[in-house]
Enzyme design. Sequence first.
Site, PDB file in Angstrom:
ATOM      1  N   GLU A  95      33.630  15.443  16.301  1.00 34.34           N
ATOM      2  CA  GLU A  95      34.878  16.119  16.676  1.00 34.34           C
ATOM      3  C   GLU A  95      35.926  16.147  15.561  1.00 34.34           C
ATOM      4  O   GLU A  95      37.030  15.588  15.716  1.00 34.34           O
ATOM      5  CB  GLU A  95      35.470  15.464  17.925  1.00 34.34           C
ATOM      6  CG  GLU A  95      34.575  15.584  19.139  1.00 34.34           C
ATOM      7  CD  GLU A  95      35.186  14.952  20.401  1.00 34.34           C
ATOM      8  OE1 GLU A  95      36.325  14.439  20.355  1.00 34.34           O
ATOM      9  OE2 GLU A  95      34.514  14.978  21.443  1.00 34.34           O
TER      10      GLU A  95
ATOM     11  N   HIS B 158      32.969   8.671  13.223  1.00 33.20           N
ATOM     12  CA  HIS B 158      33.626   8.925  14.515  1.00 33.20           C
ATOM     13  C   HIS B 158      35.055   8.380  14.405  1.00 33.20           C
ATOM     14  O   HIS B 158      35.418   7.401  15.055  1.00 33.20           O
ATOM     15  CB  HIS B 158      32.830   8.268  15.642  1.00 33.20           C
ATOM     16  CG  HIS B 158      33.153   8.751  17.025  1.00 33.20           C
ATOM     17  ND1 HIS B 158      32.206   9.236  17.907  1.00 33.20           N
ATOM     18  CD2 HIS B 158      34.324   8.816  17.701  1.00 33.20           C
ATOM     19  CE1 HIS B 158      32.770   9.566  19.058  1.00 33.20           C
ATOM     20  NE2 HIS B 158      34.066   9.314  18.964  1.00 33.20           N
TER      21      HIS B 158
ATOM     22  N   TYR C  22      33.995  18.828  27.785  1.00 42.13           N
ATOM     23  CA  TYR C  22      34.686  18.102  28.867  1.00 42.13           C
ATOM     24  C   TYR C  22      35.359  19.046  29.864  1.00 42.13           C
ATOM     25  O   TYR C  22      35.286  18.842  31.064  1.00 42.13           O
ATOM     26  CB  TYR C  22      35.729  17.130  28.289  1.00 42.13           C
ATOM     27  CG  TYR C  22      35.057  15.944  27.640  1.00 42.13           C
ATOM     28  CD1 TYR C  22      34.751  14.806  28.375  1.00 42.13           C
ATOM     29  CD2 TYR C  22      34.667  15.984  26.299  1.00 42.13           C
ATOM     30  CE1 TYR C  22      34.100  13.723  27.802  1.00 42.13           C
ATOM     31  CE2 TYR C  22      34.011  14.905  25.709  1.00 42.13           C
ATOM     32  CZ  TYR C  22      33.723  13.782  26.471  1.00 42.13           C
ATOM     33  OH  TYR C  22      33.063  12.719  25.901  1.00 42.13           O
TER      34      TYR C  22
END
Length: 455
Positions: A172, A127, A295
């Site tokens: 991501e 991450h 989101y």
Amino acid sequence: MTSEPAPPLPRFPRDFLWGVSTSAAQTEGAVAEDGRGRSAWDVFTAEAGRIKDGSDARVATDHYHRYREDVGLLADLGVGAYRFSVAWPRVVPDGSGAVNAAGLDFYDRLVDALLAAGIEPVPTLFHWDTPHALEETGGWLVRETAEHFAAYADAVAARLGDRVKRWITLNEPAELTLLGYGLGQHAPGRTLLFDALPAAHHQLLGHGLAVRALRARGATDIGIANSHGPTWAASGSEADTGAADFYDLLLNRLFADPLLLGRYPEGIAEQLPGPVTDDLKVISQPLDWYGINYYQPTLIGAPQPDTAAPADFGGIALPPELPFSPRRIEGYPRTDFGWPVVPHALTELLDAFRERYGPSLPPLMITENGCSYEGTEDTDRIAFLDGHLRALHDAMTAGADVRGYFVWSLTDNFEWAEGFARRFGLVHIDYATLARTPKASYHWLRGALRDQARG
Ligand code: IFM
């Protein structure tokens, strides 16, 4: 945004996986303890002007020392799973070479504490906290980093694989490519624009090599967490729809197409280094599931050189060379971060994924969804979560095979270039004392999960 009490949520499947997500660099702190090496973010946050409130993540939420209290909060919340990330520089301090047993011990303790509380551990292997030593030799711009990542994945699986069943390789990669290597808003702060594309390819290759390494250690439940959102065109003009298509390619297809279809969108493969065709075979090994972090949608038009990006796009300064320009989405409430709240865009996204990938789409998980609001009486967050869960249920009713949903995030934490100013947690953190206080949204979710469990 304030809301009247909503009726109970629609019923999700009995075996639906409810969880919350966090990441190491945003929560752990303890950056110089037990042999941890430096990360790209340690270096980035030490540079003047990089983080809006001048903070860094040396302590963060002190999850490293307070994980037992956090596991208690998870247990009381009633989630079935906790998605956290393993810090690569804690396990392999130089990114390659010697494994730091003391670093792995922390995840060992965390996994045991979770299992003892009846919570499934769902680690993400990467991450964004690239070991600094690797960043110095090119980071994700070079192929070797993908190979080192696979060796690190193997070391983690060797230690935790007897208890961890579900794995996430990357979080991501689009944001790391765009914000970290393309625009310089995130570590490592490079401003390469489209020359950042090799970072996308090498992360994907790292994912594929890590999948192999995990499977060689017996793992049978592996996914990835990619950020996606519908791209809306600012108008029907050719210039605006062309710009929106291009942005859609960057956000929604650059990573999903190679993973799910085994090919890059047209025109991309030619710009990438390495034996791309061979690499694509590694990258597109079938996944057990595919994670989507959602989101907000993005409104895109043709380039407008003199316009600063709207809050929807982080309000960041964008270089004039970009072939698209983000616009402000009107007509929706906004989070305190300025992001538009558009639950139905989640349904739209999941419908579009089914249509685009058809039988190549494995089961899905929503690996992140959440919002930033101040305060502990956070009725806006309740409305956000309620609205998005209903939108998710709509997509499932229409045929989307979604197996789980993870709220971002358990606690407030270090929100990258924004520092501590953005609060995404269900649990408030007082950064002076590190005291944890469950917010109204925590209590709401606890009630909703109990209702779901009652069947
Ligand atoms: O905090 C981040 C997380 O690290 C990645 N996904 C988006 C979140 C909110 O910006």
